[in-house]
Design a protein around this motif. Sequence first.
Motif, PDB file in Angstrom:
ATOM      1  N   TYR A  96       0.823  -1.206   0.000  1.00 33.13           N
ATOM      2  CA  TYR A  96       0.000   0.000   0.000  1.00 33.13           C
ATOM      3  C   TYR A  96       0.861   1.262   0.000  1.00 33.13           C
ATOM      4  O   TYR A  96       0.538   2.259   0.647  1.00 33.13           O
ATOM      5  N   GLY A  97       1.972   1.188  -0.729  1.00 31.60           N
ATOM      6  CA  GLY A  97       2.843   2.341  -0.901  1.00 31.60           C
ATOM      7  C   GLY A  97       3.765   2.618   0.266  1.00 31.60           C
ATOM      8  O   GLY A  97       4.500   3.620   0.251  1.00 31.60           O
ATOM      9  N   GLU A  98       3.777   1.735   1.285  1.00 36.99           N
ATOM     10  CA  GLU A  98       4.600   1.980   2.460  1.00 36.99           C
ATOM     11  C   GLU A  98       5.859   1.106   2.462  1.00 36.99           C
ATOM     12  O   GLU A  98       5.953   0.132   1.718  1.00 36.99           O
ATOM     13  N   SER A 110       5.147  -7.596   7.947  1.00 36.64           N
ATOM     14  CA  SER A 110       5.475  -6.903   6.697  1.00 36.64           C
ATOM     15  C   SER A 110       4.240  -6.546   5.889  1.00 36.64           C
ATOM     16  O   SER A 110       4.292  -5.695   4.997  1.00 36.64           O
ATOM     17  N   GLY A 111       3.115  -7.197   6.184  1.00 42.09           N
ATOM     18  CA  GLY A 111       1.909  -7.014   5.388  1.00 42.09           C
ATOM     19  C   GLY A 111       1.785  -8.015   4.261  1.00 42.09           C
ATOM     20  O   GLY A 111       0.759  -8.067   3.577  1.00 42.09           O
ATOM     21  N   GLU A 149       3.817  -9.078  -5.071  1.00 43.42           N
ATOM     22  CA  GLU A 149       2.989  -7.928  -4.695  1.00 43.42           C
ATOM     23  C   GLU A 149       1.522  -8.315  -4.511  1.00 43.42           C
ATOM     24  O   GLU A 149       0.819  -7.734  -3.681  1.00 43.42           O
ATOM     25  N   ASP A 150       1.059  -9.293  -5.280  1.00 45.29           N
ATOM     26  CA  ASP A 150      -0.347  -9.691  -5.164  1.00 45.29           C
ATOM     27  C   ASP A 150      -0.638 -10.435  -3.866  1.00 45.29           C
ATOM     28  O   ASP A 150      -1.808 -10.706  -3.558  1.00 45.29           O
ATOM     29  N   TRP A 151       0.399 -10.779  -3.108  1.00 49.29           N
ATOM     30  CA  TRP A 151       0.206 -11.445  -1.817  1.00 49.29           C
ATOM     31  C   TRP A 151       0.281 -10.459  -0.651  1.00 49.29           C
ATOM     32  O   TRP A 151       0.257 -10.846   0.503  1.00 49.29           O
ATOM     33  N   PRO A 156       2.389  -2.444   6.324  1.00 48.04           N
ATOM     34  CA  PRO A 156       3.338  -2.965   7.322  1.00 48.04           C
ATOM     35  C   PRO A 156       2.926  -2.560   8.731  1.00 48.04           C
ATOM     36  O   PRO A 156       2.469  -1.443   8.974  1.00 48.04           O
ATOM     37  N   GLY A 157       3.069  -3.512   9.662  1.00 47.75           N
ATOM     38  CA  GLY A 157       2.792  -3.250  11.066  1.00 47.75           C
ATOM     39  C   GLY A 157       1.369  -3.509  11.496  1.00 47.75           C
ATOM     40  O   GLY A 157       1.060  -3.430  12.692  1.00 47.75           O
TER      41      GLY A 157
END
Length: 455
Positions: A96-98, A110-111, A149-151, A156-157
């Motif tokens: 998400y750009g982070e 990590s997200g 990226e699709d996963w 993050p966090g």
Amino acid sequence: MMSYAQLEKFIFEKITQTKLPGLSMALIKGDEVVWSRGFGYRDVERGLPATDHSLYSIGSVTKSFTCLAIMQLVEQGKLSVDDPIEKYMPFDIHPYGETVCIKHFMSHTSGIAALGYAEQLIGAIIGSTEDWLPIATATDMLAFLQGAEDWVWTKPGERWFYFNEGYVLLGAIIEQVSGLSYEEYIHQHILAPLNMTRSFFAQKDVETDSDVAVPYVNWAQQGRTIGKYVYSGVGAAGGLISNVLDLAKYASMYLKNGQPVAKASSVAEMIKPRVNTPVVNGLFGDETYGYGLAAKSNFLGSKLVNHGGSVGVATAYMAFMPEQNIAAAILTNGSGYATGQFAMYGLAMLLGQDPEALPYVRHERQMMELEGVYQSFRNTMRFEIHRAGDCLMLKENDKFGTNSAILIPESIEPNLRRFYVQTNGVKVYTDFYVDDKGIQMIHERYLMHKTGTLS
């Protein structure tokens, strides 16, 4: 002197039931190992017993070593847990750009959802799959991660996703910052200072040792077979091989707030909860994850810090209770009864509590009591009840085959244990009534009496 006969009886019962070849365990108070021994075989084929010196893979317990190494490097001013991963390598996933930072890999936040690299790599090495995943180095991992990226699921966090892949990259960061290989860094800065003289990463060191537990695939349909330890590709995520007496020294270090290898502040940072795991309102409270260490919030009134590990052919668990100054270490050469539950049984004894009153032990006893053969009036119907994990399996056999149904527990009380079958979206209940006269089951229209044990 405290007797550990009850613990030994429990361990022997469970490794017998789950066909574990061997197990080694140690209990610790402060600096002292108060009890340790091996059970079963380290080598079935040669008839060699497991001892408290036997070597096993510790699997993901290695992750705590990795995070301890990072905290040492933080103390030295060589890195920060807030450093972006891309500062050290071409890592270009931005959830998400982070930015994904070192601390996110340390805490599995990590997200990015788990990508299953370790599961497939270990499966290929031990022979449970013919699929192959050639990840030997961190650069191989970076190649593997392209397209992931699709996963991405969260920023993050925000959420816990156990992420072995990130720990491989943490190992590479340790190498880059320290100028040593990951394995040499861990040896020089953790193993040697703690006098953990029989803890190894290299195959040659393990195979020349005189007390190595043979790794077994003991859960296969084909029966027990010899497996292999994993010496490549898992490194900082799960590559260490050790013994319970060495792990006792490691656990004692945490009880001493990091001495002599880290500052108390570093240990506090590792233990500090960073994220909730999916276990909420569990048997021992909420479960959280810090940096390479998990925690149960309320084990008999205190925090239990822990980490487990599995490489398919070996399982491990280390736990310590800082407030109580006690710890446990367990290693096995197979898969079977949960190693953490052995640890908690032993820790309950150290706390002066009755381990048979632990909720999972009580639940197991109540479930096991229901296993057996059930018959109706004049034996016109015959059912078998088997344990199936946390559920029961009802089986009706005749010469044409077997009808079976999974019974899901809804409430387990001493005298009434209620289960249900999900049929066409509807719950159909099966009740077991337990008293001094025996056990009766009502299943659909049948009243059945327990008349015998399973053959």
